[in-house]
Motif scaffolding. Sequence first.
Motif: not given
Length: 158
Positions: A8-34
């Motif tokens: 619901x809020x892509x610029x909230x805490x979780x969304x910012x973590x995901x965006x930063x990982x995407x921008x930094x070319x990092x792999x997003x895993x299920x473990x990270x998400x959980x």
Amino acid sequence: MKLTSHMSDIFGVSGRLLLQKIVDHEVITMDFLETHMKGALRHKSPKLLQSLNSRLRAHHRSMIRMSWEHLQYIESSVAQMEAHIRNYTQDKEESFNLLLTVPGVNENAAAVIIAEIGTDMSQFKSDHSLAAWAGMSPGNHESAGKKNDSGQGPETVS
């Protein structure tokens, strides 16, 4: 990739973590998400991971990075301006706090009022003249559908 389908809020805490990982070319895993997602988003991790596994080309990452850096610049500029405003209103703390007691006046409105009017009310003859200066006094420049351009009240019709 459409994160807003799951967040619901892509610029909230979780969304910012995901965006930063995407921008930094990092792999997003299920473990990270959980472990890093907050609230109800944690339970959506499988769908979120599936959404994140779309094809992101270098061009897409570049566009996301530019938007991300622009957002950070704007947030930094806003923070600097808010600090400047706090610094300016610091010596007017008594007036600032008094304005905060008025219903509907928050910190931003109090700062604007002080910036526009100041704290010296001796320049106004009365509370009515202050209201008039602020454009808050009602006027009656129309009567029976006839407009009075002079602003002196309703016209008399013979």
